[in-house]
Structures are given as C-alpha cells and as structure tokens.
Design an enzyme around this catalytic site. Sequence first.
Site, mmCIF file in Angstrom:
data_model
loop_
_atom_site.group_PDB
_atom_site.id
_atom_site.type_symbol
_atom_site.label_atom_id
_atom_site.label_comp_id
_atom_site.label_asym_id
_atom_site.label_seq_id
_atom_site.Cartn_x
_atom_site.Cartn_y
_atom_site.Cartn_z
ATOM 1 N N LYS A 124 1.022 -1.232 0.049
ATOM 2 C CA LYS A 124 -0.168 0.027 0.251
ATOM 3 C C LYS A 124 0.997 1.207 0.044
ATOM 4 O O LYS A 124 2.149 1.446 0.485
ATOM 5 C CB LYS A 124 -0.891 0.138 1.080
ATOM 6 C CG LYS A 124 -2.090 0.779 1.118
ATOM 7 C CD LYS A 124 -3.193 0.161 0.422
ATOM 8 C CE LYS A 124 -4.370 0.787 0.224
ATOM 9 N NZ LYS A 124 -5.600 0.099 -0.269
ATOM 10 N N ASP A 164 -7.278 4.143 -4.386
ATOM 11 C CA ASP A 164 -7.677 3.939 -3.095
ATOM 12 C C ASP A 164 -8.363 5.250 -2.944
ATOM 13 O O ASP A 164 -8.486 5.936 -3.526
ATOM 14 C CB ASP A 164 -6.966 3.358 -2.046
ATOM 15 C CG ASP A 164 -7.264 2.858 -0.848
ATOM 16 O OD1 ASP A 164 -7.743 1.841 -0.735
ATOM 17 O OD2 ASP A 164 -7.296 3.950 0.200
HETATM 18 P P1 NDP Z 1 -13.008 7.285 -2.528
HETATM 19 O O1 NDP Z 1 -12.037 8.580 -2.463
HETATM 20 O O2 NDP Z 1 -13.480 7.277 -4.013
HETATM 21 O O3 NDP Z 1 -14.285 7.635 -1.616
HETATM 22 C C1 NDP Z 1 -14.062 7.609 -0.251
HETATM 23 C C2 NDP Z 1 -15.384 7.902 0.249
HETATM 24 O O4 NDP Z 1 -15.492 7.848 1.741
HETATM 25 C C3 NDP Z 1 -15.636 9.467 0.021
HETATM 26 O O5 NDP Z 1 -17.113 9.615 0.015
HETATM 27 C C4 NDP Z 1 -14.927 10.080 1.280
HETATM 28 O O6 NDP Z 1 -15.767 11.257 1.585
HETATM 29 C C5 NDP Z 1 -15.301 9.187 2.477
HETATM 30 N N1 NDP Z 1 -14.549 9.229 3.336
HETATM 31 C C6 NDP Z 1 -13.061 9.125 3.095
HETATM 32 N N2 NDP Z 1 -12.107 9.416 4.308
HETATM 33 C C7 NDP Z 1 -13.298 9.448 5.227
HETATM 34 C C8 NDP Z 1 -13.179 9.945 6.536
HETATM 35 N N3 NDP Z 1 -11.919 9.985 7.444
HETATM 36 N N4 NDP Z 1 -14.138 10.017 7.313
HETATM 37 C C9 NDP Z 1 -15.565 10.080 6.670
HETATM 38 N N5 NDP Z 1 -15.710 9.643 5.277
HETATM 39 C C10 NDP Z 1 -14.661 9.481 4.655
HETATM 40 O O7 NDP Z 1 -12.507 5.998 -2.065
HETATM 41 P P2 NDP Z 1 -12.980 4.557 -2.383
HETATM 42 O O8 NDP Z 1 -14.521 4.534 -2.568
HETATM 43 O O9 NDP Z 1 -11.900 3.991 -3.308
HETATM 44 O O10 NDP Z 1 -12.616 3.921 -0.895
HETATM 45 C C11 NDP Z 1 -13.642 3.736 0.088
HETATM 46 C C12 NDP Z 1 -12.911 2.488 0.977
HETATM 47 O O11 NDP Z 1 -12.727 1.208 0.092
HETATM 48 C C13 NDP Z 1 -11.496 2.814 1.597
HETATM 49 O O12 NDP Z 1 -11.466 1.999 2.931
HETATM 50 C C14 NDP Z 1 -10.710 1.915 0.663
HETATM 51 O O13 NDP Z 1 -9.743 1.334 1.293
HETATM 52 C C15 NDP Z 1 -11.652 0.734 0.370
HETATM 53 N N6 NDP Z 1 -11.417 -0.056 -1.058
HETATM 54 C C16 NDP Z 1 -11.337 0.513 -2.214
HETATM 55 C C17 NDP Z 1 -11.001 -0.178 -2.963
HETATM 56 C C18 NDP Z 1 -10.941 0.475 -4.513
HETATM 57 O O14 NDP Z 1 -10.708 -0.395 -5.452
HETATM 58 N N7 NDP Z 1 -11.043 1.740 -4.695
HETATM 59 C C19 NDP Z 1 -10.725 -1.492 -3.199
HETATM 60 C C20 NDP Z 1 -11.071 -2.087 -1.874
HETATM 61 C C21 NDP Z 1 -11.167 -1.430 -0.949
HETATM 62 P P3 NDP Z 1 -14.975 12.697 1.204
HETATM 63 O O15 NDP Z 1 -15.536 13.143 -0.289
HETATM 64 O O16 NDP Z 1 -15.622 13.714 2.011
HETATM 65 O O17 NDP Z 1 -13.690 12.638 1.423
HETATM 66 O O1 2IT Z 2 -7.876 -1.982 -0.635
HETATM 67 C C1 2IT Z 2 -7.773 -2.336 -1.866
HETATM 68 O O2 2IT Z 2 -7.928 -3.668 -2.174
HETATM 69 C C2 2IT Z 2 -7.518 -1.334 -3.117
HETATM 70 N N1 2IT Z 2 -7.376 -0.134 -2.901
HETATM 71 C C3 2IT Z 2 -7.539 -1.916 -4.450
HETATM 72 C C4 2IT Z 2 -6.105 -2.482 -4.590
HETATM 73 C C5 2IT Z 2 -5.770 -2.786 -6.037
HETATM 74 O O3 2IT Z 2 -4.404 -2.811 -6.493
HETATM 75 O O4 2IT Z 2 -6.639 -2.749 -6.913
#
Ligand code: NDP
Ligand code: 2IT
Length: 446
Positions: A124, A164
């Site tokens: 990461k 992420d």
């Molecule tokens: P994005 O940046 O697209 O969206 C994040 C969302 O969560 C936004 O709505 C954001 O609000 C909110 N958020 C972020 N930080 C906080 C916080 N500290 N408190 C409250 N709300 C928060 O990220 P993703 O959708 O990609 O990721 C969301 C989660 O999913 C994370 O935990 C990530 O690690 C996990 N994840 C992502 C993957 C991927 O492929 N993208 C794969 C697997 C897991 P705001 O706009 O206000 O910041």
């Molecule tokens: O938390 C996760 O699994 C991700 N943010 C996606 C990682 C990736 O390499 O696609």
Amino acid sequence: MKVKEVMDDLSRRFPNEPEYLQAVEEVLSSIEDVYNEYPAFEKYNLIERLCIPDRIFTFRVSWVDDSGRVRTNMAYRVQHNNAIGPYKGGIRFHSSVNLSILKFLAFEQTFKNSLTTLAMGGAKGGSDFSPRGKSDMEIMRFCQAYIAELWRHIGAETDVPAGDIGVGGREVGYMFGYYKKMAREFTGTFTGKGLDFGGSLVRPEATGYGNCYFLLNMLATKGIDIKGKRVAISGSGNVATYTAKKLMQLGAVVVSMSDSDGSIYAPDGLTQEQFDFIFDLKNIYRGRIREVVDEYPQIQYFPGSRPWKHVKCDIAMPSATQNEIDGDDARALLAQGVIAVSEGANMPSTPEAVKEFVDAKILYAPGKAANAGGVATSGLEMAQNSQKLSWTAEEVDERLRRIMADIHAQCVKFGDEGNGYVNYVKGANVAGFMKVARAMMSQGIV
Ligand code: NDP
Ligand code: 2IT
C-alpha cells in the site's frame, strides 16, 4: 505463538501505530490455533516475518500549487509481502494518511490478495496530500512529484499500485504517464488505468459489484432474497457508488450514503434519478453529499454524522474508511434488526463492533473478503496487460463473480463453526494466511 506475547512485542516496537496493531491483532487472534498446529512455523519465526513489512519507502514530495507556493507532503510505499506474487495494492491520498494507516492497509492487502486466488503480494502507498479543492493541474503536479521518487521501486513484476481513497482514474492516469516517462517502458505497472491505455473493463465497478456478489453468496446460505432489502451504505466515492448501483439493479433499496461532512437518509430508498444525480455530483462535479438535499428536499441530511444511528435498514455496507462503525453504532444496527454487514471499506468496524457482530451471529463479512473484488479485477487487468489483450465486460464480470464465490467458499471452509454459523472473520483470516504461510515456508528465510 501466543497472540499476547507477539502483540506486546509489536506494541513496544511500534507504539505509535494503533491501526497497524489493530489489524495485526485481529488476524493473529483468528489464526493462533491453526498456526500452533504447525511447529515448523514457530521454528522459522514465521509470525514476525509475516507481521513486519518487507520494506517501507518514506519520502518528502514537494510540488508547486497554482498560486506559486511550494508545498510539501509526506509520502510512502509499504511493500509488505511478496511470497505469492509481486507486491500489489492501492495508493491513498488523504490528509489523515500516516505510516500506521498504510502499514495496516498493506498487512490486510496481503491476506486479501491471497484470498483472490491470483498471484499478488501485498502493498500500500500514499500521502497526506489532500486532493480536496485542488485543481486538475495541482493534482497532476503532485502525482508527478510522487512518482518522480517512487518510480524506481515499482514495476509490472515488482510492485503494481492502483487507486484507493482520493486516487481514481484521473490520478492513476497521471501517475502512469509519469512512470512511463521515467521508466521508458509501457507496461502494466498500474491498474485502474483508462480503457484506452490498458485499463480493464469493470475495474472501476469491481469493488462495489464484488461486495454485492459476496453479499448474495452470504444471503444464499440462509435462503434470503435481496429484493426489497433496505441497505445502508456509507461513503459516496468509488466503492459506495458502484455498490449502490448494483444493489438497485438487484432490486434492493438503498437508504443512505455519506461523505466526511455528513450523511443522507432516504427513508423510501433512493430513486434511480436521485442515484444518477449523486453519481454525477460525486464523479463529475466532485461535489458534497449535502448538495443532494438542495435538489431533493425529501431526503434528510445529518451533518457531521455517520449513517448508522439514523437509518432503518436490514443490511449495512460501510464503504468509506477505517473505524467508521464503533461499538455503539454496531449495537444500534443490531438493535433495529440488521441481518448482514458486508464491508466495502478496509477495517471499517472497530474491534468492539466486530465482536458485537460476531457474537450476534449475523452474516458479517470483513473487508478483506468482501471488498477483494477490486484488487481481484486489478489482477485480471494485469493478466490482460501481460497478454496484450482485453476481455469483454461480460468476461471480466463473470470472472469477478466466480472469484467472489470462491472467496466465499474459502471463508465457509475455514470459518464454519458447525452449528449453522459461519465466522467469516476467522474463515478469511485462516484461508488468506495459510496460502502465504505455505509459500513463505517453501522459500526459506528471506
Ligand atoms: P473514494 O476516495 O472514491 O471515496 C471515499 C469516500 O469515503 C468518500 O465519500 C469520502 O468522503 C469518504 N471518506 C473518506 N475518508 C473519510 C473519513 N475519514 N471519514 C468519513 N468519510 C470519509 O475512495 P474509495 O471509494 O476507493 O474507498 C473507500 C474505501 O474502500 C476505503 O476504505 C478503501 O480502502 C476501500 N477499498 C477501495 C477499493 C478500490 O478499488 N477503490 C478496493 C477495496 C477497498 P469525502 O469525499 O468527504 O472525502
Ligand atoms: O484496498 C484495496 O484492495 C484497493 N484499494 C485496491 C488495490 C488494487 O491494487 O486494486
């Protein structure tokens, strides 16, 4: 191995890393018995080598903002473990990023990637740079400055970053472009790329869709139909929006979404029109979730608040960030009859919340199983890049469904307690661990 002894040691060595220690303790508690069945693990001190990352790059990133001011951020890449494949994992840009958070994420990623059935190690990276309110050019300059340092440590067979929090297609594009320039090669060193330059169809959707497929597998074990079920989602980013989209296709009722400023509640469920508005608001205009209420006054807004205590729901799918469901939130969800929690985010439930869900014996899927569809589809992107081919959306989606079913089966195999209850936390941790452990044992002390 005794969990307490290992945790005491890690707490002494890494006292300021609460998220890292939290993630490690959860996994060790699940695998303690299995680990102790294999004396060779202890002889080779597998546990310490598994918990402590292989290496960490820490560096300063300086860049120039639109007003000409020189700005500095901290940046990192944690390469946790490459026993089963090249390091693989996303990059997070958020003001809260620190080493503890990235170490927890890289540790989790190692077991998640093992569960996907594909050949990927765990990593990461990220920075405390906040993309919020930054112009396109500022984002580009920051991405370039980050890669100017990181490029020499990554590569298609070495370490493959992706998105992420705060890193989506735009950021991956800028980072890939600069990587290509520095490394003088066009390879699949990033995943989540644009479709015109090696990205995979369905990768943007994959984490949210995959979580829905995992949920369907869990519900099927109880013969429960998803149609008409009320689902509370947190977040409104990549994972949350595609979770909502798939749920609505499946006939479920999406009652909430959120961002870091507050949450919305639609008592009758979001309509397709309202969802489309939210999708464009977040993905095109980069707006705030409270703006939904200006357009649709029948939707309620709770400033500074997470959804869990405000909503009436059957299912919760936390999809924002770590530790966003605490013990009180979990009790509130259980008190109003939640039957399933499927985690889109990484470690969104605190240890107290996890205990509540497991003790209540509801269908509870930890992030490393439920959200593995994102990185799994990254693995499919890597496979397509290696072949210099691209598969159709149907083919990628079908593979994603199969992988999520396989992960579910692994959780059942190792988590079935024999009394009709599947402990998915234990199942995911043991299944993810055993593959990495076997690979490490075969490869000697490295
Ligand atoms: P994005 O940046 O697209 O969206 C994040 C969302 O969560 C936004 O709505 C954001 O609000 C909110 N958020 C972020 N930080 C906080 C916080 N500290 N408190 C409250 N709300 C928060 O990220 P993703 O959708 O990609 O990721 C969301 C989660 O999913 C994370 O935990 C990530 O690690 C996990 N994840 C992502 C993957 C991927 O492929 N993208 C794969 C697997 C897991 P705001 O706009 O206000 O910041
Ligand atoms: O938390 C996760 O699994 C991700 N943010 C996606 C990682 C990736 O390499 O696609």
